[in-house]
Design an enzyme around this catalytic site. Sequence first.
Site, PDB file in Angstrom:
ATOM      1  N   ASN A 146       0.802  -1.226   0.000  1.00 15.24           N
ATOM      2  CA  ASN A 146       0.000   0.000   0.000  1.00 15.24           C
ATOM      3  C   ASN A 146       0.834   1.276   0.000  1.00 15.24           C
ATOM      4  O   ASN A 146       0.546   2.217  -0.737  1.00 15.24           O
ATOM      5  CB  ASN A 146      -1.003  -0.013   1.162  1.00 15.24           C
ATOM      6  N   GLU A 244       3.289  -4.321  12.894  1.00 15.90           N
ATOM      7  CA  GLU A 244       2.298  -3.269  12.652  1.00 15.90           C
ATOM      8  C   GLU A 244       1.207  -3.912  11.828  1.00 15.90           C
ATOM      9  O   GLU A 244       1.411  -4.244  10.666  1.00 15.90           O
ATOM     10  CB  GLU A 244       2.932  -2.078  11.935  1.00 15.90           C
ATOM     11  N   CYS A 278      -3.140   1.883   6.413  1.00 18.64           N
ATOM     12  CA  CYS A 278      -3.404   1.313   7.734  1.00 18.64           C
ATOM     13  C   CYS A 278      -4.081   2.313   8.656  1.00 18.64           C
ATOM     14  O   CYS A 278      -4.952   1.955   9.449  1.00 18.64           O
ATOM     15  CB  CYS A 278      -2.103   0.829   8.359  1.00 18.64           C
ATOM     16  N   GLU A 457       7.492   1.973  15.480  1.00 15.17           N
ATOM     17  CA  GLU A 457       8.418   2.378  14.427  1.00 15.17           C
ATOM     18  C   GLU A 457       8.461   3.897  14.419  1.00 15.17           C
ATOM     19  O   GLU A 457       7.581   4.560  14.949  1.00 15.17           O
ATOM     20  CB  GLU A 457       7.975   1.812  13.071  1.00 15.17           C
TER      21      GLU A 457
END
Length: 474
Positions: A146, A244, A278, A457
């Site tokens: 993505n 994630e 996300c 992150e």
Amino acid sequence: MKMLIDGEWTDAASGETYEVHNPADGKLLDTAPLGNAEDVKRAADSAHSALKKWSTVSARDRGKILFKAAQHVRDQQNTLATTLTMEQGKPFKEARDEIQGFASILEYYAGISAALEDGLIPLAHGKYGAMLRRPIGVCGAIIPWNVPAIIMGWKVGPALITGNTLVLKPATTTPLTNLSLAYAMYEAGLPKGVLNIVTGPGGSVGDEIVRNPIIRKLSFTGSVETGKRVLQAASASMKRVTLELGGSDPMIVCDDVDMKKAVNGAVHGRFYNCGQTCTAAKRLFVFESIADEFIGQLKARVERLKVGNGMDEGTEMGPMNNHAQWEQIKTLVDEVREKNEGKVITGGSVPEGEQYKNGFFYLPTLVSDVAPDSRLVREEVFGPVLPIVVVKDLDEAIERANDTKYGLGSSIWTNDMERARTACERLESGITWINQHVKLPPEMPFGGVKASGIGRENGMETIDAYYELKSIMF
């Protein structure tokens, strides 16, 4: 195109390739090596060989290479953005912003390199201790399709600045951008073997990265279901793992909001990258006192979005990346209609026209009066569909927002800072935006709670995940 192992372009051990197609028209773009476990083993061995020298390079000197790599990427941003648009589908402007974002991530980690030094820790009674930071070793990264450039930066930047080496697997539908970015980094002087890119399916390439004992740390971005399997498999070799795993981000719109800004925020928050993000605003909660006006303005704004090929001038939303995602979105919307779980107030179909027939296009869609048990609000919807839920007040909005297994991002839109403070404290998510959504600068740590993942992150907070820490007392 070939993959990168030990700083060299190479074919898969099997000699096989697979095709990469443009999601806007189905045309063949290129081929990529169909890698397997043997290729991962070669890459891991290469990364292990490069580790001894790279880990002894000072953080400052590693930072100089990352700075130079960022400049190489900026110099080639239009070419790289074209590649990204053609294999991923997003509008060219979004692709160019993403390439610049990758460069910014490298610059951020290069910029903090001087702070990555061991030092003395004052203790009681005039004594001292020290904390030694040493690279973990060979790291692995598995990234999705993505936002492949940004997520590659999230993995590469902290791993390399801390002296580790890396084996990275791109998504099968978007390997070309990642390979091109890696090549730009080698042009900047990255030593052979420090960064290796192995293309191919998750069932062979990804599985070997997870299981290979040489690889000591893994960072994975993907679905909850896959993340659980990754975590279980990585435990066999006691790998450190950062996950994630996506989310179902709530966007809460209060009755004191700047209506125009909130409408534009909802459009950008949900339909940026065709909703395939996300941290997209995947559930909209709007106060009932402004619901009719807000939904009316939102509908009008969504219906003005220009859908088309990402390379066409003026395109605001491109196609979905692949057939599986397109089919999932179509099925979910059809299910809402069949089960009477909500009202599709705009969109809800494939756009008409010759230019759309060979691509994975779907109109931006709004669904109101969504049932609480509808999959539109219970699952992560990775595409251009926004379910709308009307609530009476902030308490109900937060309660409904938290009623999910996910906890990645969230946002509140209000001019009342007390409401904003309440939302920040009570929303169960790794990040809460106030009067914005989606933006993620590299300085800010990013990750989720609940099923949305493990670890963080970005920012300084991710650095220790790439170090072995040793305490010294003297």
